[in-house]
Design a protein around this motif. Structure first.
Motif, short mmCIF file in Angstrom:
data_model
loop_
_atom_site.label_atom_id
_atom_site.label_comp_id
_atom_site.label_asym_id
_atom_site.label_seq_id
_atom_site.Cartn_x
_atom_site.Cartn_y
_atom_site.Cartn_z
N LYS A 118 0.85 -1.19 0.00
CA LYS A 118 0.00 0.00 0.00
C LYS A 118 0.89 1.24 0.00
O LYS A 118 1.89 1.29 0.72
CB LYS A 118 -0.90 0.01 1.23
N MET A 119 0.54 2.22 -0.84
CA MET A 119 1.32 3.45 -0.94
C MET A 119 0.43 4.55 -1.48
O MET A 119 -0.66 4.28 -1.99
CB MET A 119 2.53 3.25 -1.85
N THR A 120 0.93 5.78 -1.41
CA THR A 120 0.18 6.92 -1.92
C THR A 120 1.06 7.69 -2.89
O THR A 120 2.12 8.20 -2.51
CB THR A 120 -0.28 7.83 -0.77
N PHE A 121 0.62 7.76 -4.15
CA PHE A 121 1.34 8.49 -5.18
C PHE A 121 1.06 9.99 -5.06
O PHE A 121 -0.09 10.39 -4.92
CB PHE A 121 0.93 8.03 -6.58
N LEU A 122 2.13 10.80 -5.15
CA LEU A 122 1.98 12.25 -5.09
C LEU A 122 2.03 12.90 -6.46
O LEU A 122 1.50 13.99 -6.64
CB LEU A 122 3.07 12.86 -4.19
N ASP A 123 2.67 12.26 -7.44
CA ASP A 123 2.79 12.84 -8.79
C ASP A 123 1.55 12.48 -9.61
O ASP A 123 1.60 11.68 -10.54
CB ASP A 123 4.06 12.32 -9.48
N THR A 124 0.42 13.12 -9.29
CA THR A 124 -0.87 12.71 -9.83
C THR A 124 -1.17 13.24 -11.23
O THR A 124 -2.21 12.91 -11.78
CB THR A 124 -2.00 13.12 -8.88
N VAL A 125 -0.28 14.02 -11.82
CA VAL A 125 -0.46 14.41 -13.22
C VAL A 125 0.61 13.76 -14.10
O VAL A 125 0.71 14.08 -15.28
CB VAL A 125 -0.48 15.94 -13.42
N ASP A 126 1.37 12.83 -13.55
CA ASP A 126 2.37 12.08 -14.31
C ASP A 126 1.66 10.99 -15.12
O ASP A 126 0.82 10.25 -14.57
CB ASP A 126 3.38 11.46 -13.35
N LEU A 127 1.98 10.89 -16.41
CA LEU A 127 1.31 9.90 -17.27
C LEU A 127 1.48 8.47 -16.76
O LEU A 127 0.53 7.68 -16.80
CB LEU A 127 1.84 9.99 -18.70
N ASN A 128 2.67 8.12 -16.28
CA ASN A 128 2.90 6.75 -15.80
C ASN A 128 2.05 6.44 -14.57
O ASN A 128 1.52 5.34 -14.43
CB ASN A 128 4.38 6.52 -15.49
N VAL A 143 -8.20 1.76 -4.85
CA VAL A 143 -7.80 3.16 -4.99
C VAL A 143 -8.62 3.93 -3.97
O VAL A 143 -9.86 3.85 -3.98
CB VAL A 143 -8.03 3.70 -6.42
N GLY A 144 -7.95 4.67 -3.10
CA GLY A 144 -8.64 5.43 -2.07
C GLY A 144 -9.35 6.65 -2.64
O GLY A 144 -9.24 6.97 -3.83
N ASP A 145 -10.08 7.31 -1.78
CA ASP A 145 -10.76 8.55 -2.17
C ASP A 145 -9.73 9.58 -2.61
O ASP A 145 -8.65 9.69 -2.03
CB ASP A 145 -11.56 9.12 -1.00
N VAL A 186 -3.16 3.74 -3.15
CA VAL A 186 -3.45 2.49 -3.84
C VAL A 186 -2.99 1.28 -3.03
O VAL A 186 -2.07 1.39 -2.21
CB VAL A 186 -2.80 2.44 -5.25
N THR A 187 -3.63 0.17 -3.30
CA THR A 187 -3.18 -1.11 -2.78
C THR A 187 -2.91 -2.02 -3.96
O THR A 187 -3.77 -2.18 -4.84
CB THR A 187 -4.25 -1.76 -1.87
#
Length: 179
Positions: A76-86, A143-145, A158-159
């Protein structure tokens, strides 16, 4: 050795299509097919393993056997680069993301199942030791809120649920420290 974990400065979480050559140690460079997914939130990465078992009791009520009934391994982790295509392709599915930031990105949010991917999570431990967790096959299953607020970053929590490879292993942990 007591340790802690920090992300590698070159990126800590990478994703690739199934079939991409997987690393088999902590130090070999990742194959070209692996894409970095940028910053992960300060909460880091949580690896959970769940084993459920049944209790078989004898006539007098004592437990005499505990066969394992299920196994699950997740990251489980949280992505911060939310406008990155990958990142967008990992979270919403590659076929649901088109364009580039400079031409305009379209993200379709739908019920299409996400693809299984290979994952590599790289970190630096205390005293310069390194760890690389390799997930041969895993899928984002939660995918969390997504919160849009003025005083915090937009994030994708995400998990990733891992699945066994042909050898029956859900993930591999490789550790190394130069002498």
């Amino acid at each position: 050795m007591v340790t802690n974990a920090k992300p590698k400065t070159s990126g800590s979480v990478h994703v690739a299509d199934l079939g991409t050559t997987l690393p088999t140690d902590a130090t070999t460079a990742l194959a070209a097919g692996f894409a970095s997914l940028g910053y992960i939130s300060e909460d880091g990465v949580t690896n959970s393993t769940t084993r459920d078992s049944a209790s078989i009791k004898e006539w007098g009520g004592s437990t005499v056997l505990n066969p394992q009934t299920s196994f699950e391994n997740t990251y489980k982790m949280t992505f911060l680069d939310t406008v990155d295509l990958n990142v967008l392709k990992a979270v919403f599915g590659a076929s649901n993301v088109t364009g580039t930031l400079s031409t305009g990105i379209t993200v379709k949010v739908n019920s299409a199942e996400l693809d299984e991917k290979s994952w590599a999570i790289e970190m630096v431990l205390a005293d310069g030791a390194i760890e690389r967790d390799v997930i041969p096959s895993g899928k984002i299953t939660e995918v969390g809120d997504i919160q849009y607020v003025a005083d915090d970053a937009v994030m994708f929590e995400v998990t990733i649920t891992t699945h066994p490879d042909s050898s029956g292993n859900n993930s591999y942990k490789y550790l190394y420290k130069a002498a």
